[in-house]
Scaffold this active site. Sequence first.
Site: not given
Length: 698
Positions: A384, A413
Amino acid sequence: MSGRFPIEDVSPVVSCGRYPAKAVVGELVPVAARAYREGHDALGCNVVWSGPDGAARPFTRMHPGEPGQDRWHAVIRPDAVGDWTFHVEAFHDPYLTWQNAVTKKLAAGQGPADLANDLAEGAQLLDAAAPGVPATQRQRVARAAAALRDTDRELSQRVEPALELADLLWAHPVRELVTVGDEHRLWVDRERALFSAWYEFFPRSEGAVPATVDAPARSGTFATATERLPGVAAMGFDVLYLPPIHPIGRVNRKGPNNSLTAGPDDVGSPWAIGAAEGGHDAIHPDLGTAEDFRDFVAAAAEQGLEVAMDLALQCAPDHPWVTEHPEWFTTRADGTIAYAENPPKKYQDIYPLNFDNDPEGIRAEILRVVLHWVGEGIRIFRVDNPHTKPFDFWHWLIREVKQVEPDVLFLAEAFTRPAIMHGLGRIGFTQSYTYFTWRTTAAEMREYCEELVAAADYMRPNFWPNTPDILHESLQHGGPPMFKIRAVLAALLSPSWGMYAGFELFEHVARPGAEEYLDNEKYELRPRDWAGAQEQGRSLAPFVATLNRVRREHPALRRLRNLRFHDIDNPALLCWSKRDADTGDTVIVVCSFDSTGVQWGNTTLDMPALGLDWHERFTVHDELTGASYDWGQRNAVRLDPYLQPAHVLTVRRPAPPGTPADVSTAPAQLSTESVPEDLSGGTAPTTPAQKDELRWTS
């Protein structure tokens, strides 16, 4: 580099060799270099490459490229995971030099007397070449040398046996004045690093029971989520990505739709990691125990699904790290710890980590956490927001983890600036999210994909039409045909793609003024009626399963470097192909970007890119409808967003007599008496009323 000849512009080389280039096991990796020499003598080049075991692989000779460019090319195929090395060598090729000179002199009409030295030198050269060829070919070389020395033969008979050795001495050359180029690295992953189909769901929503006036909400568990695994596997996915499964903070917990106030039944965001129950190495008690998680991972594996975990390096205010290591966070002027912000967005329930105050301590703890989950059988991490952490940290962490377990993969990401996304790829991230979602015209998509192909040595894309955070306006307003279109583009342009649960149900309602879902699953339980949608024909699952089946069955779709675009005269259409060099497997796709109306187009195919001559005819088989057509370089296509928004054509040749001439005139495509099956699993709409029924209602 050491030696006589210049060797320049070697590829694949990333950041001047600072980082290794990337490949996967079994992939054909192109190696190229610019090499040249003085004068007119022949130059040869070859690649020397070695595997993780240090053993050199077979001699690989390079072929010259475009005349006058001094560019040399070869392909290598690594066969094991790990750190490979390669370098280019350039050498004087005495046989090729001799062959060129003798051929020209013969063409000029020179006789035996003129060629006396050439014949003698050629015989000596073959004497030197004989020990280097396979034992079965040495007598052949010796006979050619003897023929050159035989003055009783005609000149052509003396020379011909030596000239016929060209292929043999190309593969097993005499090499003189060898120049050794610099060594370069190539990191080789397992194939899933390049070819994968991802599906994301929240375990807590599977089997969940929302709150009612009479009862509190009840979270789904790993046990109830196991019941969803067959449905995911039936769609053909091979990676199941789970958002964070850790305890969720209670301090500053967010309510529905990211509201600042949470009620007693609000579950909070899984990305607000950490509470009294533990942190990044713990499991949320509502989901189950560590043993329940292991059972879930094992059940997924039985369905052919590999579980990917989320690695989100951030903390809720009540994460144990906050009290145990306050130095790992940023303290503001008023003494409070800074929460995450991306103005105007605020994330009061999340504290970002500060890597500067105690870099050694925080690195050691994060490595421990990652290796803990590796020990639990996890080999894929979706990371993330990696662009908000130091790049040298990621380079270090990925290297350290791969030294323990080389099979571990990391998906970045990072929806951020291009240079940063490419930089994350260079430093070691296995795959990357991309701008795919925001490329909404054929021209934009082609340009972006060509950029990604050019970066294939270090950056592997993963195309997602939606995520829990991203619901693009094209899906909000494009109707079911747009969901089909985006699935085709994601699944067949990129060797890796993914989708977030609900895409197959055409979920499209956005929070007003935002590019994200209303009643976002990040902040609340969202159970879905999968079986009911399937029974009612309101599911895209059959179509997704078809796309993933085609991907598995066709090796051409497993690679990125082989993506080629073809011209088509309608800007609403995109035409591309992929071809597997080993098998000849070739897939052509023509996809519409218009979800509202019929589009016609005429292709101009790059026939050599398909492994065909310009004049050839061939048969294409449509994997979506089962129809076959006779094609050539130029073909007319007709795409109806409700009947068929794309053609997925596998190439077969030659075209048998009587095959329909092109897609646009095939009776099965135009007949209203024999309506093809709708790509969502139901019957295709043919009347305005039926089409309106499929439009959105808020």
